[in-house]
Scaffold this active site. Structure first.
Site, mmCIF file in Angstrom:
data_model
loop_
_atom_site.group_PDB
_atom_site.id
_atom_site.type_symbol
_atom_site.label_atom_id
_atom_site.label_comp_id
_atom_site.label_asym_id
_atom_site.label_seq_id
_atom_site.Cartn_x
_atom_site.Cartn_y
_atom_site.Cartn_z
ATOM 1 N N THR A 216 0.366 -1.099 -0.237
ATOM 2 C CA THR A 216 -0.030 -0.067 -0.113
ATOM 3 C C THR A 216 0.725 1.354 0.089
ATOM 4 O OG1 THR A 216 -2.317 1.229 0.947
ATOM 5 C CG2 THR A 216 -0.350 0.174 2.692
ATOM 6 N N ASN A 217 0.098 2.068 0.037
ATOM 7 C CA ASN A 217 0.765 3.445 0.630
ATOM 8 C C ASN A 217 0.435 4.270 1.081
ATOM 9 O OD1 ASN A 217 -1.322 5.178 -0.854
ATOM 10 N ND2 ASN A 217 -0.347 3.980 -2.708
#
Ligand SMILES: Cc1cc2nc3c(=O)[nH]c(=O)nc-3n(C[C@H](O)[C@H](O)[C@H](O)COP(=O)(O)O)c2cc1C
Length: 411
Positions: A216-217
């Site tokens: 993810t980020n």
């Protein structure tokens, strides 16, 4: 009570400057617009004005003291906390050099400064002071700090100061009418997006590679949610497609929750079919694990290599068959911001791109404020200082509304 500010709760903080007398007129004008006002006067303010006119105009006794507790709604109520939880806006007029310094430095040594420490709503600071005080390095630094935190600090007016011998200078409190106009701008959004169907994407995506792990980020979703909520308030029919952001559904619009880039693509393209405009603020993963597994990967000795493959480019797909629809994209870059953003604007066929730095002190990701450059398809560039994301959202929507009026007039 009717009026443009009916139902809006405003805390009006008054500190000890000669311009405090103008706060009485401001209270009157806010009350005439139907606002529910709680005035909070510092001890020094009481040297310049009396409580009584505020009490009569607002229908509530102003609060001046921390101890004993004043203005409690019930036993155990702490107004310095409960008031800010309910307030739509806090206005400090006049704001002395002292109060600005305490607000910037996080000092709570009286009721008003303590209340500011629990502020969640925007704070509109209206400075008024002697021009030499206004230009002092300490005040300059404190004002800069407040603006960087996303508060609105009005520019003091230029003109005759209260005392004739001070002559002309910058430090005069803006007139109550100008302050009221700012309050209306903040609290009563224009209905300039009425009739527009808008799709907004927000948040990160999650790309699973086994039963429990994913890539993810750092995107928080705050920018996209601020845009969606503000657009709905301005009359747009909004579909918010959100990755896992951990934020509650904003009221007055449709929220579609997705997880992966593939799910985001499906939901965004479905809404885009019917839309007049799109604002793509999600940080969609460019890559996903090529061979995700259903089971949890057992750890083994030695390194693990994950093979990644490209995800679909949602923005490019939207841009391709755009027609007269309006498309706004975001560019989050760690370097060469303007150049990379302009490239992206052109490649993806956007009408407007919002370029954010995501490195160093200016990092927009996850923060409540962002520094942005807005670039139009025609090449026009606008540089914004670091702003709260709701203030930046309203600047972006101003541009979108302007483009929307043009599209409508050429139909
Ligand atoms: C006559 C007089 C006028 C003042 N006017 C101002 C003013 O316009 N702006 C300001 O920042 N301070 C002004 N001050 C100084 C503040 O009253 C002083 O810094 C005080 O501690 C501020 O308290 P407060 O911020 O808690 O209200 C003035 C002081 C006096 C005696």
């Amino acid at each position: 009570m009717s009026g443009a500010l009916a139902g809006k709760r405003i805390v009006l903080g008054v500190s000890g400057g000669i311009a405090a007398y103008k706060a009485v007129e401001l209270a009157r004008q806010l009350a005439l617009q139907g606002a529910e006002i709680q005035a909070a006067l510092t001890r020094s303010a009481l040297a310049f004005v009396q409580s009584l006119p505020f009490e009569v105009l607002t229908g509530r006794a102003p609060i001046s003291r921390m101890f004993p507790i004043e203005g409690a709604a019930h036993p155990g109520d702490m107004p310095h906390i409960s008031l800010t939880g309910r307030a739509d806006l806090i206005v400090i007029a006049p704001a002395t050099a002292n109060l600005i310094g305490k607000f910037a430095g996080g000092i709570g040594d009286d009721f008003l400064s303590t209340l500011l420490l629990s502020a969640r709503s925007p704070v509109l600071v209206v400075p008024a002071m002697n021009p030499r005080m206004w230009s002092s390095p300490a005040v300059r630094e404190n004002v800069k700090k407040l603006r960087e935190r996303g508060h609105l600090v009005m520019e003091p007016g230029v003109g005759r100061m209260a005392r004739a011998e001070e002559g002309e200078g910058s430090g005069r409190m803006p007139e109550p009418e100008a302050i009221l106009a700012e309050v209306l701008r903040l609290l009563v959004p224009p209905h300039d997006l009425a009739g527009m169907r808008l799709v907004v994407s927000a948040g990160p995506t999650r790309e699973r590679w086994d039963a429990v792990r994913y890539l993810t980020n750092r995107s928080s979703g705050k920018m996209g949610y601020a845009l969606a909520a503000a657009a709905a308030a301005r009359g747009a029919e909004v579909t918010l497609v959100s990755g896992p952001a951990g934020l509650p559904d904003p009221p007055g619009l449709r929220t579609v929750r997705v997880e992966s880039a593939a799910e985001m693509r499906e939901a965004v393209l479905a809404a885009w079919k019917e839309a007049h405009a799109g604002i793509m603020a999600a940080a969609v993963s460019d890559y996903r694990p090529a061979q995700p597994t259903e089971r949890k990967h057992k750890k083994k000795d030695g390194p693990l290599t994950l093979k990644l493959e490209r995800t679909a480019d949602i923005l490019a797909e939207m841009g391709k068959a755009k027609g007269k629809r309006l498309l706004v994209g975001f560019a989050a870059e760690t370097g060469d911001l303007t150049k990379n953003a302009k490239d992206k604007l052109r490649r993806k066929g956007l009408d407007l791109i919002v370029a954010n730095l995501i490195a160093g002190e200016e990092d927009a990701m996850g923060a409540d404020a962002a520094t942005a450059i807005l670039i139009r398809a025609g090449g026009k560039e606008e540089h914004f200082p670091r702003l709260r994301k709701d203030a930046l959202a309203s600047a972006i929507l101003d541009r979108l509304a302007e483009m929307w009026q043009k599209v409508k007039s050429t139909k």
